[in-house]
Design a protein around this motif. Structure first.
Motif, short mmCIF file in Angstrom:
data_model
loop_
_atom_site.label_atom_id
_atom_site.label_comp_id
_atom_site.label_asym_id
_atom_site.label_seq_id
_atom_site.Cartn_x
_atom_site.Cartn_y
_atom_site.Cartn_z
N THR A 1 26.38 75.76 89.22
CA THR A 1 26.09 74.37 89.61
C THR A 1 24.63 74.09 89.30
N MET A 2 24.40 73.40 88.20
CA MET A 2 23.04 73.09 87.76
C MET A 2 22.69 71.66 88.14
N LEU A 3 21.53 71.48 88.75
CA LEU A 3 21.03 70.15 89.07
C LEU A 3 20.21 69.65 87.89
N GLU A 4 20.45 68.42 87.47
CA GLU A 4 19.78 67.85 86.31
C GLU A 4 18.98 66.61 86.70
N ASN A 5 17.94 66.37 85.89
CA ASN A 5 17.12 65.16 86.04
C ASN A 5 16.49 65.09 87.43
N ILE A 6 15.70 66.11 87.76
CA ILE A 6 14.95 66.15 89.01
C ILE A 6 13.47 65.96 88.68
N VAL A 7 12.82 64.97 89.29
CA VAL A 7 11.41 64.69 89.07
C VAL A 7 10.69 64.71 90.42
N ILE A 8 9.65 65.53 90.53
CA ILE A 8 8.77 65.55 91.70
C ILE A 8 7.40 65.10 91.21
N GLU A 9 6.99 63.90 91.58
CA GLU A 9 5.81 63.28 90.99
C GLU A 9 4.67 63.19 92.00
N ASN A 10 3.54 63.83 91.66
CA ASN A 10 2.28 63.72 92.39
C ASN A 10 2.35 64.23 93.84
N PRO A 11 3.05 65.33 94.12
CA PRO A 11 3.10 65.80 95.50
C PRO A 11 1.81 66.53 95.89
N GLN A 12 1.39 66.35 97.14
CA GLN A 12 0.26 67.11 97.68
C GLN A 12 0.73 67.82 98.94
N PHE A 13 0.37 69.12 99.03
CA PHE A 13 0.84 69.95 100.13
C PHE A 13 -0.36 70.45 100.93
N ASN A 14 -0.25 70.27 102.25
CA ASN A 14 -1.25 70.79 103.18
C ASN A 14 -2.57 70.03 103.05
N THR A 15 -3.50 70.35 103.93
CA THR A 15 -4.83 69.73 103.95
C THR A 15 -5.88 70.83 103.80
N PRO A 16 -7.14 70.47 103.52
CA PRO A 16 -8.15 71.51 103.27
C PRO A 16 -8.41 72.46 104.43
N ASP A 17 -7.94 72.13 105.64
CA ASP A 17 -8.15 73.08 106.74
C ASP A 17 -7.02 74.10 106.85
N PHE A 18 -6.11 74.10 105.84
CA PHE A 18 -5.05 75.11 105.77
C PHE A 18 -4.25 75.19 107.07
N ALA A 19 -3.63 74.08 107.43
CA ALA A 19 -2.96 73.99 108.72
C ALA A 19 -1.89 75.07 108.92
#
Length: 233
Positions: free
Chosen positions: A156-174
């Motif tokens: 089961t292959m997922l096609e046409n997946i776009v993740i655009e401009n994600p940002q994870f976490n903050t500079p204090d490394f929560a």
């Protein structure tokens, strides 16, 4: 993340605004964002930040699925060929994705876990009436030999997946992040300008065990301009 997951399942398009009123949009997660369908676009405006839950194994998971059953190849399949052969018809159709595997250890890369050769391809043509030949869109990356227990199964292959401009976490490394994005069994996955801060607890030592992005059994993934940052906290 339940509301986000419901929106993904319903229409595939989710926009993460950069601000709510006068405040930056920090999206605090209590569980993973799960992508389990094709044709999904997650778009993050600049300033939209995903905050992980404690010790998050991953924050966005894109999960196709491996084959449920396997069929033995009845002839050797060779690297750079576009065809495999089976003695019987498993019911595969043009447009299906197959995963081909064998017990041969990968020769061209470090084998930290004794990885065996494997490949995923889309069927473009079915030939024969027994034995059956399955023709693919692209050549095989390795030899798949009957002496090495070569098998194939419908994935089961997922096609046409776009993740655009994600940002994870903050500079204090929560929180610790093991995988910001983990993807398996995808075709044509695009991850555009991802950014993550750290893999450590606030004011704690670095944790080098995690990965920014983990990709498993994906075809033609594309990652544009990734940024992994460890700040001075």
């Amino acid at each position: 993340a339940s509301a986000i997951n419901a929106a993904i399942a319903a229409n595939g398009m989710v926009e993460f605004p950069a601000a709510v009123g006068s405040s930056l949009a920090y999206y605090g997660l209590s569980s993973r964002i799960n992508v389990t369908r094709s044709n999904v676009h997650l778009r993050f405006q600049n300033g939209a930040v995903l905050l992980p839950f404690a010790n998050a194994g991953s924050m966005i998971e894109i999960n196709g699925a491996p084959p449920a059953t396997w069929v033995a190849l009845s002839a050797n399949a060779w690297q750079n060929a576009c065809v495999i052969t089976t003695a019987t018809d498993p019911g595969w159709q043009v447009g299906d994705w197959l995963e081909i595997r064998a017990d041969t250890v990968i020769a061209s890369t470090p084998n930290y876990f004794g990885d065996s050769v494997g490949d995923c391809h889309k069927i473009t043509q079915k030939l024969g009436s027994g034995p059956f030949q399955w023709v693919f869109d692209e050549p095989l990356c390795d030899d798949f030999l009957t002496s090495a227990n070569a098998v194939a199964g419908k994935a089961t292959m997922l096609e046409n997946i776009v993740i655009e401009n994600p940002q994870f976490n903050t500079p204090d490394f929560a929180s610790i992040i093991n995988f910001s994005i983990r993807a398996q069994y995808c075709a044509g996955l695009k991850i555009i300008r991802p950014k993550a801060f750290g893999s450590k607890l606030a004011f704690g030592p670095d944790n080098p065990t995690g990965d920014f992005i983990k990709i498993i059994n994906c075809v033609n993934p594309y990652i544009e301009d990734p940024c992994m940052t460890h700040g001075a906290y």
